[in-house]
Enzyme design. Structure first.
Site, PDB file in Angstrom:
ATOM      1  N   GLY A  41      54.041 -10.189  38.777  1.00  0.00           N
ATOM      2  CA  GLY A  41      55.117 -10.305  37.793  1.00  0.00           C
ATOM      3  C   GLY A  41      54.763 -11.481  36.906  1.00  0.00           C
ATOM      4  N   LYS A  42      54.882 -11.274  35.595  1.00  0.00           N
ATOM      5  CA  LYS A  42      54.453 -12.339  34.667  1.00  0.00           C
ATOM      6  C   LYS A  42      55.265 -13.615  34.859  1.00  0.00           C
ATOM      7  CE  LYS A  42      52.857  -9.076  31.209  1.00  0.00           C
ATOM      8  NZ  LYS A  42      51.426  -9.252  31.436  1.00  0.00           N
ATOM      9  N   ALA A  44      56.698 -14.784  37.617  1.00  0.00           N
ATOM     10  CA  ALA A  44      56.259 -15.481  38.832  1.00  0.00           C
ATOM     11  C   ALA A  44      54.871 -16.094  38.632  1.00  0.00           C
ATOM     12  CB  ALA A  44      56.257 -14.516  40.008  1.00  0.00           C
ATOM     13  N   THR A 222      46.170 -16.102  21.915  1.00  0.00           N
ATOM     14  CA  THR A 222      45.047 -16.225  22.849  1.00  0.00           C
ATOM     15  C   THR A 222      44.041 -15.107  22.578  1.00  0.00           C
ATOM     16  OG1 THR A 222      46.116 -14.949  24.618  1.00  0.00           O
ATOM     17  CG2 THR A 222      46.497 -17.330  24.604  1.00  0.00           C
ATOM     18  N   ILE A 250      42.555 -10.966  35.331  1.00  0.00           N
ATOM     19  CA  ILE A 250      43.978 -10.778  35.614  1.00  0.00           C
ATOM     20  C   ILE A 250      44.654 -12.146  35.679  1.00  0.00           C
ATOM     21  CG2 ILE A 250      45.645 -10.028  37.380  1.00  0.00           C
ATOM     22  CD1 ILE A 250      43.695  -7.835  38.125  1.00  0.00           C
ATOM     23  N   ALA A 251      45.787 -12.262  35.009  1.00  0.00           N
ATOM     24  CA  ALA A 251      46.595 -13.501  35.027  1.00  0.00           C
ATOM     25  C   ALA A 251      45.962 -14.654  34.252  1.00  0.00           C
ATOM     26  CB  ALA A 251      46.944 -13.948  36.440  1.00  0.00           C
ATOM     27  N   ALA A 252      44.930 -14.375  33.439  1.00  0.00           N
ATOM     28  CA  ALA A 252      44.353 -15.449  32.604  1.00  0.00           C
ATOM     29  C   ALA A 252      45.427 -15.997  31.668  1.00  0.00           C
ATOM     30  CB  ALA A 252      43.169 -14.909  31.792  1.00  0.00           C
ATOM     31  N   GLY A 253      46.114 -15.085  30.980  1.00  0.00           N
ATOM     32  CA  GLY A 253      47.149 -15.514  30.039  1.00  0.00           C
ATOM     33  C   GLY A 253      48.307 -16.212  30.759  1.00  0.00           C
ATOM     34  N   ASP A 254      48.682 -15.707  31.926  1.00  0.00           N
ATOM     35  CA  ASP A 254      49.783 -16.337  32.675  1.00  0.00           C
ATOM     36  C   ASP A 254      49.405 -17.757  33.084  1.00  0.00           C
ATOM     37  OD1 ASP A 254      51.308 -14.034  32.474  1.00  0.00           O
ATOM     38  OD2 ASP A 254      50.672 -13.252  34.427  1.00  0.00           O
ATOM     39  N   HIS A 278      43.099 -24.163  28.815  1.00  0.00           N
ATOM     40  CA  HIS A 278      41.822 -23.422  28.848  1.00  0.00           C
ATOM     41  C   HIS A 278      41.105 -23.649  30.173  1.00  0.00           C
ATOM     42  CE1 HIS A 278      41.573 -21.639  24.981  1.00  0.00           C
ATOM     43  NE2 HIS A 278      41.200 -22.683  24.267  1.00  0.00           N
TER      44      HIS A 278
HETATM   45  P1  ADP Z   1      45.843 -12.267  28.466  1.00  0.00           P
HETATM   46  O1  ADP Z   1      45.435 -12.431  29.899  1.00  0.00           O
HETATM   47  O2  ADP Z   1      47.301 -12.513  28.249  1.00  0.00           O
HETATM   48  O3  ADP Z   1      45.344 -11.014  27.816  1.00  0.00           O
HETATM   49  P2  ADP Z   1      43.687 -13.693  27.130  1.00  0.00           P
HETATM   50  O4  ADP Z   1      42.752 -12.641  27.617  1.00  0.00           O
HETATM   51  O5  ADP Z   1      43.747 -13.896  25.658  1.00  0.00           O
HETATM   52  O6  ADP Z   1      45.165 -13.497  27.681  1.00  0.00           O
HETATM   53  O7  ADP Z   1      43.250 -15.060  27.834  1.00  0.00           O
HETATM   54  C1  ADP Z   1      44.093 -16.186  27.877  1.00  0.00           C
HETATM   55  C2  ADP Z   1      43.249 -17.427  28.063  1.00  0.00           C
HETATM   56  O8  ADP Z   1      42.483 -17.317  29.282  1.00  0.00           O
HETATM   57  C3  ADP Z   1      42.204 -17.670  26.991  1.00  0.00           C
HETATM   58  O9  ADP Z   1      42.746 -18.332  25.867  1.00  0.00           O
HETATM   59  C4  ADP Z   1      41.200 -18.533  27.745  1.00  0.00           C
HETATM   60  O10 ADP Z   1      41.679 -19.862  27.892  1.00  0.00           O
HETATM   61  C5  ADP Z   1      41.213 -17.893  29.136  1.00  0.00           C
HETATM   62  N1  ADP Z   1      40.192 -16.840  29.299  1.00  0.00           N
HETATM   63  C6  ADP Z   1      40.380 -15.502  29.256  1.00  0.00           C
HETATM   64  N2  ADP Z   1      39.221 -14.836  29.447  1.00  0.00           N
HETATM   65  C7  ADP Z   1      38.272 -15.787  29.639  1.00  0.00           C
HETATM   66  C8  ADP Z   1      36.848 -15.761  29.908  1.00  0.00           C
HETATM   67  N3  ADP Z   1      36.175 -14.605  30.014  1.00  0.00           N
HETATM   68  N4  ADP Z   1      36.204 -16.950  30.046  1.00  0.00           N
HETATM   69  C9  ADP Z   1      36.872 -18.134  29.938  1.00  0.00           C
HETATM   70  N5  ADP Z   1      38.204 -18.225  29.690  1.00  0.00           N
HETATM   71  C10 ADP Z   1      38.891 -17.071  29.554  1.00  0.00           C
END
Ligand code: ADP
Length: 305
Positions: A41-42, A44, A222, A250-254, A278
């Site tokens: 869940g985003k 959480a 992002t 997964i969950a990078a944006g979160d 970052h």
């Molecule tokens: P979401 O997960 O919401 O789609 P993004 O893909 O834009 O969001 O990624 C959000 C943040 O995660 C990026 O701004 C960056 O800081 C980090 N990130 C995502 N993918 C990578 C990657 N392959 N290598 C390094 N950092 C990453």
């Protein structure tokens, strides 16, 4: 004088993930090779990212009156989160995502909001003091829109900074955008909001200008491994992310959102806060899973040294 506290309002799901060689056709049964239940869940995920990175955070959310809801609450409490406003709602089940992943790594997902639908404006009103006392409110769009709207209005009226991660992608009413101080869409979400496809810096600047026109002061788009487009006070810039070996985004944006708010509430300047976020997100993409991949503060500090 504001408290420096953060409130996250959002969703809780239990992700049931089944790996199979292929997706079943209607009427077919397939045998899975692996099954796991992961907490997601985003809302959480972002609460966990904020808690582990060091924010003083309260989470407003709902779980079902079931076993998994209680397990989620206990897990969140270990992540440095005040879970008093995470109630088990009678006669509901905890939100679920049923995810099948095939041999090619593609997925099909079915979601049931469950207790997330009980996060109504009435539920919010029981915890409105947490929102009015807080320095910032972070929300996403997996909760009822009327609740997101009510919380944004309440926060705005009490000088609580409103941060919206507009995910999953959709269009939004102008009245909501007018209450938002900072918005953090990814490229897909930016396009859904503005109608402008974001693939270049120029397009990111145009999408940001569209959002500024709706009253949003700070726009952070992002851009995955490219980093983010930051636009405030009429000036935009690309802030690149860190280069890492990504195994699972997964969950990078979160993770980015939770860590960003932590740094901003510590009064870090915006560019430094983005760098901190970052770093947190870069660590998360080197690890599998959603919440298990979210780093703790000492790991982010070590990464940045
Ligand atoms: P979401 O997960 O919401 O789609 P993004 O893909 O834009 O969001 O990624 C959000 C943040 O995660 C990026 O701004 C960056 O800081 C980090 N990130 C995502 N993918 C990578 C990657 N392959 N290598 C390094 N950092 C990453």
């Amino acid at each position: 004088m504001k408290s420096g506290k953060l409130v996250v309002l959002g969703s809780i799901n239990a992700d049931h993930i089944l790996n199979t060689a292929h997706f079943p056709r209607p009427g077919e049964t397939v045998i899975g090779s692996r099954y796991q239940v992961a907490f997601g869940g985003k809302g959480a995920n972002q609460a966990v990212a904020a808690g582990r990175s060091g924010a003083d955070i309260t989470f407003i959310a709902c779980v079902g009156a079931d076993d998994i809801g209680e397990r989620v609450r206990q897990q969140l409490a270990t992540d440095n989160i005040d879970i008093a406003p995470v109630e088990a709602v009678p006669d509901t089940t905890t939100g679920v995502a049923l995810i099948m992943v095939n041999g090619e790594g593609e997925n099909v997902i079915g979601i049931h909001a469950g207790a997330n639908a009980a996060l109504t404006p009435g539920y919010l009103s029981r915890y409105q003091q947490a929102v009015t006392d807080a320095s910032a409110l972070l929300m996403q769009l997996e909760s009822p829109l009327e609740t997101v709207m009510a919380a944004a209005k309440l926060a705005k009226a009490h000088q609580t900074r409103v941060v919206l991660n507009p995910a999953p992608a959709c269009t939004l009413p102008d009245a909501l955008l007018a209450c938002v101080d900072m918005i953090t869409p990814n490229e897909t979400e930016a396009e859904a909001l503005t109608g402008i496809a974001v693939t270049t810096n120029e397009e990111a600047a145009r999408a940001a200008a569209w959002l500024h026109n709706k009253g949003v002061a700070t726009v952070l788009i992002t851009l995955g491994s490219r980093g983010v487009w930051l636009s405030e006070q009429g000036a935009g810039q690309l802030i690149p992310g860190f280069r890492v070996n990504a195994v699972d985004t997964i969950a990078a944006g979160d993770t980015f959102n939770g860590a960003l708010i932590t740094a901003l509430l510590e009064q870090q300047p915006m560019a430094e806060a983005v760098r901190f976020a970052h770093a947190a997100a870069a660590i998360a993409v080197t690890r599998p899973g959603a919440q298990p991949s979210v780093p703790w503060r000492n790991e982010i500090d070590d990464f940045l040294q």
